[in-house]
Design a protein around this motif. Structure first.
Motif, PDB file in Angstrom:
ATOM      1  N   LEU A   3      -2.327  49.535   2.652  1.00 33.61           N
ATOM      2  CA  LEU A   3      -0.784  49.496   2.970  1.00 33.61           C
ATOM      3  C   LEU A   3      -0.773  48.108   3.393  1.00 33.61           C
ATOM      4  O   LEU A   3       0.477  47.410   3.156  1.00 33.61           O
ATOM      5  N   ARG A   4      -1.480  47.567   4.047  1.00 33.87           N
ATOM      6  CA  ARG A   4      -1.409  46.082   4.664  1.00 33.87           C
ATOM      7  C   ARG A   4      -1.480  45.283   3.320  1.00 33.87           C
ATOM      8  O   ARG A   4      -0.570  44.052   3.619  1.00 33.87           O
ATOM      9  N   GLN A   5      -1.870  45.304   2.271  1.00 34.57           N
ATOM     10  CA  GLN A   5      -1.750  44.452   1.065  1.00 34.57           C
ATOM     11  C   GLN A   5      -0.632  44.726   0.738  1.00 34.57           C
ATOM     12  O   GLN A   5       0.139  43.671   0.188  1.00 34.57           O
ATOM     13  N   LEU A   6       0.075  45.935   0.579  1.00 34.55           N
ATOM     14  CA  LEU A   6       1.492  46.102   0.125  1.00 34.55           C
ATOM     15  C   LEU A   6       2.367  45.180   0.912  1.00 34.55           C
ATOM     16  O   LEU A   6       3.388  44.733   0.639  1.00 34.55           O
ATOM     17  N   ALA A   7       2.203  45.251   2.264  1.00 27.59           N
ATOM     18  CA  ALA A   7       3.038  44.820   3.209  1.00 27.59           C
ATOM     19  C   ALA A   7       3.103  43.009   3.038  1.00 27.59           C
ATOM     20  O   ALA A   7       4.074  42.354   3.157  1.00 27.59           O
ATOM     21  N   TYR A   8       1.823  42.480   2.679  1.00 25.18           N
ATOM     22  CA  TYR A   8       1.735  41.261   2.271  1.00 25.18           C
ATOM     23  C   TYR A   8       2.382  40.963   1.217  1.00 25.18           C
ATOM     24  O   TYR A   8       2.978  39.840   1.285  1.00 25.18           O
ATOM     25  N   PHE A   9       2.167  41.712   0.147  1.00 24.42           N
ATOM     26  CA  PHE A   9       3.048  41.554  -1.142  1.00 24.42           C
ATOM     27  C   PHE A   9       4.492  41.331  -0.886  1.00 24.42           C
ATOM     28  O   PHE A   9       5.069  40.429  -1.481  1.00 24.42           O
ATOM     29  N   VAL A  10       4.889  42.250  -0.298  1.00 28.18           N
ATOM     30  CA  VAL A  10       6.470  42.414  -0.018  1.00 28.18           C
ATOM     31  C   VAL A  10       6.842  41.072   0.925  1.00 28.18           C
ATOM     32  O   VAL A  10       7.774  40.480   0.375  1.00 28.18           O
ATOM     33  N   ALA A  11       6.205  40.851   1.757  1.00 27.64           N
ATOM     34  CA  ALA A  11       6.428  39.727   2.586  1.00 27.64           C
ATOM     35  C   ALA A  11       6.388  38.334   1.811  1.00 27.64           C
ATOM     36  O   ALA A  11       7.292  37.346   1.956  1.00 27.64           O
ATOM     37  N   VAL A  12       5.519  38.163   0.982  1.00 23.15           N
ATOM     38  CA  VAL A  12       5.530  37.089   0.068  1.00 23.15           C
ATOM     39  C   VAL A  12       6.913  36.889  -0.727  1.00 23.15           C
ATOM     40  O   VAL A  12       7.299  35.980  -0.995  1.00 23.15           O
ATOM     41  N   ALA A  13       6.827  38.221  -1.360  1.00 23.42           N
ATOM     42  CA  ALA A  13       8.135  38.278  -2.151  1.00 23.42           C
ATOM     43  C   ALA A  13       9.567  37.999  -1.780  1.00 23.42           C
ATOM     44  O   ALA A  13      10.202  37.407  -2.358  1.00 23.42           O
ATOM     45  N   GLU A  14       9.529  38.439  -0.656  1.00 26.49           N
ATOM     46  CA  GLU A  14      10.931  38.267   0.128  1.00 26.49           C
ATOM     47  C   GLU A  14      10.950  36.766   0.753  1.00 26.49           C
ATOM     48  O   GLU A  14      12.040  36.050   0.656  1.00 26.49           O
ATOM     49  N   GLU A  15       9.690  36.005   1.138  1.00 30.32           N
ATOM     50  CA  GLU A  15       9.953  34.666   1.647  1.00 30.32           C
ATOM     51  C   GLU A  15       9.883  33.785   0.615  1.00 30.32           C
ATOM     52  O   GLU A  15      10.216  32.627   0.738  1.00 30.32           O
ATOM     53  N   GLN A  16       9.365  34.177  -0.526  1.00 26.26           N
ATOM     54  CA  GLN A  16       8.787  33.115  -1.695  1.00 26.26           C
ATOM     55  C   GLN A  16       8.033  32.006  -1.035  1.00 26.26           C
ATOM     56  O   GLN A  16       8.141  30.890  -1.712  1.00 26.26           O
ATOM     57  N   ASN A  17       7.126  32.223  -0.184  1.00 23.94           N
ATOM     58  CA  ASN A  17       6.099  31.134   0.179  1.00 23.94           C
ATOM     59  C   ASN A  17       5.243  31.903   1.199  1.00 23.94           C
ATOM     60  O   ASN A  17       5.301  32.733   1.958  1.00 23.94           O
ATOM     61  N   PHE A  18       3.913  31.620   0.717  1.00 19.48           N
ATOM     62  CA  PHE A  18       2.672  32.271   1.362  1.00 19.48           C
ATOM     63  C   PHE A  18       2.813  31.869   2.878  1.00 19.48           C
ATOM     64  O   PHE A  18       2.294  32.754   3.633  1.00 19.48           O
ATOM     65  N   THR A  19       3.018  30.618   3.263  1.00 19.21           N
ATOM     66  CA  THR A  19       2.827  30.181   4.612  1.00 19.21           C
ATOM     67  C   THR A  19       4.077  31.059   5.367  1.00 19.21           C
ATOM     68  O   THR A  19       3.625  31.391   6.609  1.00 19.21           O
TER      69      THR A  19
END
Length: 317
Positions: A3-19
């Protein structure tokens, strides 16, 4: 996959930035990158195009986004269901607030909510109003305090907390300072200091100018009222503010209501019609903080029709 991987994936998708995504989920950028690389290996496809400055979704990433959000929502629902039975609310709630807007009742509501529900993590996000409203629609933000030109932003439940006229604020020695009537056209003779595009005040101002086919010179833009007032006090332009904002600077600026602008500048709480118990509880605390329930609707119970929940009477800030 986790689930944490999915949470990180969604966060990057929404922020459009890894940082920015790493800051949002409170781990290092390398940790986010490593977990997403592992997720990509498990799925057998790259989820992001990393060739540009922004992290954009590939076709595979776009296809995975909705199911990932659904999986995270389902996992959260498990905790909420158990919490409902046990009478305990847990999880995380993201509250949005327009940049530079210090609204004490909102902070009071958050403090009261935290005391009542310490198991809920509160995240506070500042942004401009347009992006906050979009974040609420997308589910990235649960409740947001925004400036707007309409009391019913599309697709959202909303409560108007403040409704005010636009004013122009100028130094005492300015030509507009002693005029009994100031119109929008009068402003076009002077450089204008305004908030950036995407803010509620700027939207109201732009709509009013468009209605009269006026093209004022936006000389300076600032996201905070203090900065706008300081610039205007130094003679760099006329500041366009709301009534209550301008009142704070009467020691050095003369506010004049823009006589022919009837569109009010609104400050609203917005949220989605479908929301969980944490949002309902926060709205209940906000109702008490903003005037003892005079404007904020009682939070709807699960399954209630939220269609009549918009307030029609503005509150004073």
């Amino acid at each position: 996959m986790e689930l944490r991987q999915l949470a990180y994936f969604v966060a990057v998708a929404e922020e459009q930035n890894f940082t920015r995504a790493a800051e949002r989920v409170h781990i290092s950028q390398s940790g986010v990158s490593a977990q997403i690389r592992q997720l990509e290996r498990e799925l057998g496809a790259e989820l992001f195009d990393r060739s540009a400055r922004t992290a954009t979704l590939t076709a595979a990433g776009a296809a995975a986004l909705a199911p990932a959000r659904a999986a995270l929502a389902a996992a959260a629902a498990v905790g909420q269901a158990v919490g409902d039975v046990a009478g305990v609310i847990r999880g995380r709630i993201t509250v949005g607030m327009v940049v530079g807007c210090t609204v004490t009742p909102l902070f009071d509501a958050l403090a009261a909510f935290h005391r009542a529900h310490p198991g809920v993590e509160i995240a506070l996000l500042e942004d401009n109003s347009d992006r906050l409203a979009q974040g609420v629609r997308a589910g990235a933000v649960d409740v947001a305090l925004i400036g707007t030109a309409t009391a019913a932003p599309a697709g959202l439940e909303a409560l108007t907390l403040v409704s005010e006229r636009l004013v122009v604020a100028v130094p005492p020695d300015h030509p507009l300072a002693h005029r009994r009537r100031v119109t929008l056209r009068d402003l076009t003779d002077h450089p204008v200091i305004c908030m950036p595009a995407g803010t509620g005040l700027r939207t109201v101002f732009d709509q009013a100018c468009a209605a009269q086919r006026l093209q004022p010179v936006i000389a300076l833009q600032a996201g905070a009222a203090d900065a706008m007032a300081d610039l205007a006090a130094r003679g760099l332009g006329v500041a366009v503010l709301s009534e209550s904002m301008a009142e704070s600077y009467r020691d050095r600026l003369n506010p004049r209501v823009i006589d022919d602008v009837d569109i009010p500048a609104l400050l609203c709480l917005v949220w989605r019609a479908a929301h969980g118990p944490a949002v309902r509880e926060l709205l209940a605390h906000a109702r008490r903080a903003f005037g003892g329930g005079r404007g904020l609707p009682e939070p709807a119970a699960a399954g209630d029709d939220p269609g009549d929940s918009r307030a029609s009477h503005p509150e004073e800030q």
